[in-house]
Design an enzyme around this catalytic site. Structure first.
Site, short mmCIF file in Angstrom:
data_model
loop_
_atom_site.label_atom_id
_atom_site.label_comp_id
_atom_site.label_asym_id
_atom_site.label_seq_id
_atom_site.Cartn_x
_atom_site.Cartn_y
_atom_site.Cartn_z
N ASP A 1 30.21 -8.57 22.48
CA ASP A 1 30.27 -8.14 21.09
C ASP A 1 29.32 -9.03 20.30
O ASP A 1 28.87 -10.08 20.78
CB ASP A 1 31.70 -8.27 20.59
CG ASP A 1 31.85 -7.90 19.12
OD1 ASP A 1 31.22 -6.91 18.70
OD2 ASP A 1 32.57 -8.61 18.40
N THR B 1 27.78 -3.58 19.91
CA THR B 1 28.25 -3.93 18.58
C THR B 1 28.49 -2.69 17.74
O THR B 1 27.85 -1.65 17.94
CB THR B 1 27.24 -4.85 17.86
OG1 THR B 1 27.67 -5.09 16.53
CG2 THR B 1 25.86 -4.22 17.83
#
Length: 1214
Positions: A427, A734
């Site tokens: 992430d 993301t």
């Protein structure tokens, strides 16, 4: 509970935000979907507000569990976990057979070890799951204000919430369930929500209550409210919601995501809200996105099962050989052995039925030779892994003092996987970054300002050996104090890290371009949606929807342009008036606000100043602003582009600033057009708004650009560089927009200027046109075809590239990824696997999990998922190894992870040090385990052959039962816990050594079969040396020859000495613990032999006083041990010496030079570092290599389908 008194400040901030937010670009398309599906499948939920007892049907409770077991399922599921290990199934079978006459051993000697092994493993599983239960309990026992039946609010635990309950959530509290926003402390019914745990974004989201409920701002009003919600069934879609609310007067209101507050979001910038519970527990969207905790097994453990299958084949083969031989012997020789009474033999030795005797012997042999299968292997591995996990937990180098957070191994099953990770899927927000935007530099009227350096520049300069405060890095003279302030973050002003004497302390008025400077910072102080908050000392802070906006407003404030007030239609900015040279507070009327969106890539505000002049202020992506500049507005374009390129190299997020002055007649005409677009109802409403905004956002005058640092966590670029040198691939998944993802890619050195960016995006005219039609089939068809065409173009670019050193980066958005993950997944992975970096932006939690699964499937390599929010749970659980970042973003990711750390940089030590150590320790431990059991088991086979396959064991029953449990267990556990090939300092200095784990060099079939062959050969040497010495010679002073009891004790002693001394040869790092375990185990054998020998012979049988009376006094016993063990170890010693001398691997070279204290010989160290088989294409080192090259960056062939990209000279887009 009485309502808290609302302050004057709170009332002052209650404004009609619906008047300000005039352009709803951020609305999700689902907001406009029809609610005609009510009552059909998927839309059957009915919620009666304020009457939870009347809910029909009954909905799940709000209890949330992330555990694998409960009280009912623990024993069956835990037993299943244990008995899916094939070795345990065998030992269960052996324990059952031990109760029959076919067993060559006593039942107790077989059942006791099995119960011990299974019990220890289940206890470990239970303790780990109990810890998960305690974490769940802490969350479920949080308290929230709930409206009770008596009409008052009282604190109730989260787990007791019911669908239909009305709750009151206070500022900075998490939402306990999915709620319908009824009202808030703002009169307009709005509230700010932080959704970090859901989508990873730090910017606040604005939520609005319906008009029919926004006046419920007091407890007395709320307790009288009633209504019925009819909406969609539970689903994982975070950004959509379909439903309606019917209030008591019969009025029906459509619901959208704007009114939904999701569990694990946090209330911010709002004193309180009232909400009605819609979804509880596992029905909530965050839990719908969480997959069930998988039961993960390491690849080494899976291969271990294959080895055991192979050993089972060997076991069956030698048992079959022995049984056939026994049948033949029974048929041909037993009749001549009169002392066996063949005329009165039972079925086991009946010469008239040799086939039956052979079959019965087969069962006996399967048990007799069963010591080929190591029963204590699993429990020993469990113990070792728990100890390894303890070392991870107690590693002070992975302790984050700021939050008092150590590293935590939440499961120990996957320790060795940490040493074999091939691909990291990470992430961004909160994982690579620490959610701090800082204003660092700017370009105004073609002049650059800001003398600080970024973390990326500093890291690169340090690698080159340059002074990081020198002209070579900063192009400005920067003293040490500035360096510490900018780089080390010592500046106490959040969001502001700007240093330049030309602009600070009002000195900007002395600049030749002071008019442009003034206008530049006025735009930053006006063009935003932030809200000011004044403290008791008169200082202002700001709540903004994005950290970028907050940084801009703070920068303007610090340089003398103080935004201090906002009303429904105006903002006030206090700055220096150049004419009277004094600070004045000026009002600017907000005529229209055109919000930022990922499609527009810009934000504009139309204002009127106190002199009556109308201006359009605009900030946005440079590519978008430049194409909207007028002929008179390009004066500073070339200089600004140069500065933007420099800022991009420094890893900064950039925006261009522009403006234009409007005639009142032009504005009035445009406003009428824009109003018509706003009032339009239809699927093409956003398209009409875009068209209307294009009419005024043109002929702009470029003023400059901003450069904001998306503050990385400390050490992220260096960590990524080390991981790249280790040969680990890194993907970033993301939820942020494409531009943000690219910026952070540059900041952490995943991207660099000479990379060819392959950008795949559906944010283009062809797809937009299809979306405007509203035809879902057409949208899907066009999007799929568009994605396929872009993948084809990317593939062609890769194939046509002639430069072997060219580096590619793939950037793909969530829409395109959605289609690529279907029938185009092979094409996508074919491109991705050839790229140095892969960045997926605007991805949903489900897509993160699907991408992770795809990487696992297509590469077959070990993957690691790392994230910090609930949106990362699916990815963390799907990956082979899941790592959670524990911090301020909540505990969802940590609770679902296998390992948790506080900072991304600790991943370097977790993988390169602990992972590498654990992998090599476990690999060597397992190989050694099979070696010693094969060595031991084959001595039984040889003796069986020597004894005419009669089923007679060479050893006492308890010798065999305790072989793995006591006499050889501690040394191998010490090996698995404490052995080190090289020190942690060398591990970090030579990260390419990690490739040994990725390539599985220490647990390949060649190593495994080599250890097995060593076991067979050494057992052969030990057996025949012992038999040859003891067969005919007198063993005792009285002339007696060795009997079975002496032969068994002597042979067993040789085995114990051989397998333990073999461990001495392979141990790389000795401590007193290893010595104590190895020599203590040998001593333990003799202590047992003495003590057990004093037990009456009815129990000790062949061991009765055998050592004291027979073995110890005999020189032949000790000579046999010396000769047999020495001969058995000689081939292994010769091989190790030859290999390490003439064909050493890197870690052996490093270990040797470390012992010789030559590890500081820099030329030698550099030579070893270059001894790797791959080229590093990401990280600081790769960036430096690019900067050192003389040739200019090349342009890639344009991709006609991709959206305009962030840097046109380094990617496929024009």
């Amino acid at each position: 509970m009485p309502e808290p008194r609302r302050t004057v400040e709170s009332r002052r901030r209650r404004m009609k935000w619906s008047h300000v937010y005039s352009f709803s670009c951020l609305r999700h398309p689902a907001d406009r979907e029809s609610s005609s599906h009510m009552g059909s499948e998927g839309f059957s939920r009915v919620v009666i507000i304020n009457k939870p007892n009347e809910q029909r049907p009954k909905y799940p409770s709000n209890w949330v569990s992330t555990t694998k077991y409960n009280l009912i399922t623990f024993f069956p599921k835990a037993l299943f976990e244990q008995f899916r290990r094939v070795a345990n199934i065998y030992f269960l079978f052996a324990a059952a057979i031990s109760l029959t006459p076919l067993s060559p051993f006593s039942a107790a000697s077989l059942i006791a070890p099995l119960v011990f092994v299974i019990g220890v493993s289940m206890a470990k599983e239970g303790v780990e799951d109990w810890n998960r239960f305690l974490q769940d309990k802490e969350v479920n026992n949080r308290r929230v204000l709930v409206l009770e039946e008596d009409g008052g609010f009282s604190y109730t635990e989260w787990k007791k919430l019911r669908v239909g309950d009305i709750v009151k959530i206070e500022k900075n509290s998490f939402f306990p369930a999915d709620l319908l926003l009824l009202s808030s402390s703002f009169e307009d019914g709005i509230c700010y929500v932080e959704t970090m745990n859901l989508d990873g974004e730090t910017n606040l989201k604005l939520k609005r209550a319906l008009e029919c409920s926004m006046d419920l701002d007091e407890d007395d009003k709320v307790r009288l409210f009633q209504g019925v919600i009819r909406c969609e069934d539970p689903n994982p879609q975070l950004y959509s919601f379909i439903g309606n609310l019917e209030v008591s007067d019969g009025d029906i209101n459509a619901l959208s995501p704007q009114q939904i507050l999701l569990r694990d979001s946090k209330l911010r910038n709002t004193d309180y809200i009232y909400g009605a519970v819609i979804f509880t527990g596992h029905d909530t969207k965050v839990m719908q996105n969480a997959t069930q905790p998988p039961s993960k097994r390491s690849n080494i453990e899976k291969r271990m099962d294959l080895i055991i299958y192979f050993l089972f084949s060997v076991l069956f083969l030698i048992s079959a050989i022995g049984s056939i031989a026994f049948g033949i012997i029974t048929s041909r020789r037993t009749p001549r052995w009169w002392y066996l009474r063949p005329d009165d033999a039972n079925a086991y030795y009946d010469p008239s039925a040799p086939a039956i005797a052979g079959l019965l012997h087969l069962i006996t042999a399967l048990l007799l030779y069963g010591y080929l299968i190591p029963i204590s292997l699993y429990v020993s591995i469990e113990i070792v892994k728990v100890a390894q996990a303890m070392f991870i937990n107690q590693d002070n180098h992975m302790y984050y003092e700021e939050t008092d957070t150590p590293a935590h191994a939440r499961t120990s099953n996957l320790n060795e996987e940490l040493g074999q990770v091939d691909t990291i899927l990470s992430d961004k927000t909160g994982t690579l970054t620490c959610n701090q935007m800082e204003f660092v530099k700017c370009s105004i009227a073609g002049i650059p300002y800001g003398k600080g350096v970024t973390e990326v520049e500093v890291a690169a300069a340090q690698r080159q050996g340059h002074d990081t405060t020198s002209h070579e890095v900063t192009n400005n003279s920067a003293n040490k104090e500035i360096m510490e302030t900018v780089v080390l973050g010592k500046n106490p002003i959040k969001g502001f890290n700007f240093q330049d004497d030309r602009l600070e302390n009002g000195k900007w008025v002395n600049e030749n371009n002071f008019v442009d400077v003034q206008l530049f910072f006025r735009i930053l102080a006006i063009c935003h949606t932030a809200i000011p908050e004044e403290d008791e000392s008169g200082n202002f802070s700001y709540e903004a929807e994005s950290p970028d906006e907050a940084a801009f407003v703070v920068a303007a404030r610090e340089l003398g342009f103080v935004f201090n007030k906002r009303s429904q239609s105006s903002v006030w900015v206090k700055d220096l008036d150049l004419t009277p040279r004094e600070c004045t507070n000026k009002e600017y009327k907000i005529l229209q606000l055109l919000e930022f969106s990922s499609a527009r890539k810009r934000m504009s505000v139309v204002i009127k100043n106190e002199e009556g002049n109308i201006f359009l202020f605009c900030k946005g992506a440079d590519s978008v602003i430049f194409e909207r500049l007028g002929k008179e507005g390009r004066r500073y374009e070339e200089a600004t582009k140069r500065h933007l390129a420099h800022y991009a190299d420094a890893g900064l997020r950039t925006l261009a600033i522009a403006y234009r002055r409007l005639d009142e007649s032009e504005y009035v005409a445009w406003d009428a057009e824009f109003t018509r677009a706003k009032l339009h109802v239809g699927a093409d409403r956003d398209a009409k708004l875009d068209e209307a905004s294009e009419l005024i956002e043109k002929d702009l005058i470029l003023l400059g650009a901003t450069a904001v640092e998306d503050k990385l966590q400390n050490g992220v670029p260096e960590c990524i560089d080390k991981l790249a040198h280790a040969g680990i691939k890194i993907w970033v998944l993301t939820g942020d927009k494409l531009e943000t993802a690219i910026n952070i890619g540059f900041a952490c050195s995943l991207l660099r200027q000479d990379m060819i960016q392959l950008i795949i995006s559906l944010d283009n005219d062809e797809v937009k046109k299809a979306e405007a039609s509203g035809n879902k089939d057409l949208i899907q068809k066009v999007s799929l075809e568009n994605t396929k065409q872009q993948l084809t173009v990317c593939k062609k670019v890769l194939e046509d590239e002639e430069d072997n050193d060219a580096a590619f980066a793939l950037v793909i958005d969530g829409k395109a990824l959605n289609y690529a993950l279907g029938e185009l997944e092979d094409e996508l992975m074919g491109i991705a696997m050839k790229c140095a970096s892969v960045i997926c932006c605007r991805v949903s939690p489900k897509q993160k999990a699907v991408v992770t699964k795809l990487v696992k499937k297509k590469t077959g390599a070990i993957t690691l998922g790392i994230g910090d929010g609930a949106n990362d749970v699916g990815m963390i659980q799907e990956a082979h190894v899941g790592v959670g970042i524990s911090g301020v973003e909540g505990m969802q990711a940590t609770m679902a992870s296998d390992f948790s750390i506080a900072q991304f940089r600790y991943l370097e030590r977790l993988l390169l040090v602990h992972g590498s150590w654990c992998y090599k320790r476990i690999a060597r431990m397992i190989c050694y385990f099979f070696y010693k059991n094969i060595h031991f088991g084959f001595t039984l086979f040889y003796f069986e052959a020597h004894a005419a396959f009669s089923g007679q064991a060479a050893y006492n029953d308890w010798y065999m039962s305790l072989f793995n449990v006591f006499f050889t267990s501690l040394p191998v556990i010490a090996l698995g816990v404490l052995d080190q090939d090289i020190s942690f300092r060398m591990k970090l200095q030579f990260p390419h050594l990690y490739q040994q784990g990725i390539k599985n060099l220490h647990f390949g079939w060649s190593q495994i079969l080599g250890w097995m062959a060593n076991g067979v050969a050494s057992s052969l040497v030990v057996f025949f040396f012992t038999i040859s010495i003891l067969k005919r010679q007198a063993f005792r002073n009285g002339g007696q020859v060795a009997g079975l009891e002496v032969l068994g004790a002597t042979l067993y002693s040789c085995v114990i000495w051989t397998v333990n001394c073999q461990l001495v040869l392979v141990t790389k790092y000795f401590t007193w613990i290893q010595h104590a375990c190895i020599w203590g185990s040998i001593l333990l054998w003799y202590l047992f032999l003495i003590i057990y020998g004093y037990i009456p012979p009815t129990i000790s049988t062949t061991a009765y006083r055998v050592f004291i009376e027979a073995c110890a006094p005999s020189p032949s016993y000790w000579l046999t041990i010396l000769l047999a063990s020495g001969a058995a170890l000689l081939p292994s010693f010769a091989y190790i010496s030859f290999q390490s001398t003439f064909f050493p691997i890197d870690d052996q070279i490093i270990q040797e030079f470390s012992h010789l204290q030559k590890d500081k010989d820099q030329p030698w160290l550099e030579k070893v570092m270059q001894n790797k088989t791959f080229r590093v294409t990401i990280g600081i080192t790769a960036r430096l290599r690019h900067l050192g090259r003389s040739k200019k960056p090349r342009r890639a062939q344009p991709n006609p389908y991709a959206a305009p990209a962030h840097k046109s000279n380094v990617n496929l887009s024009p």
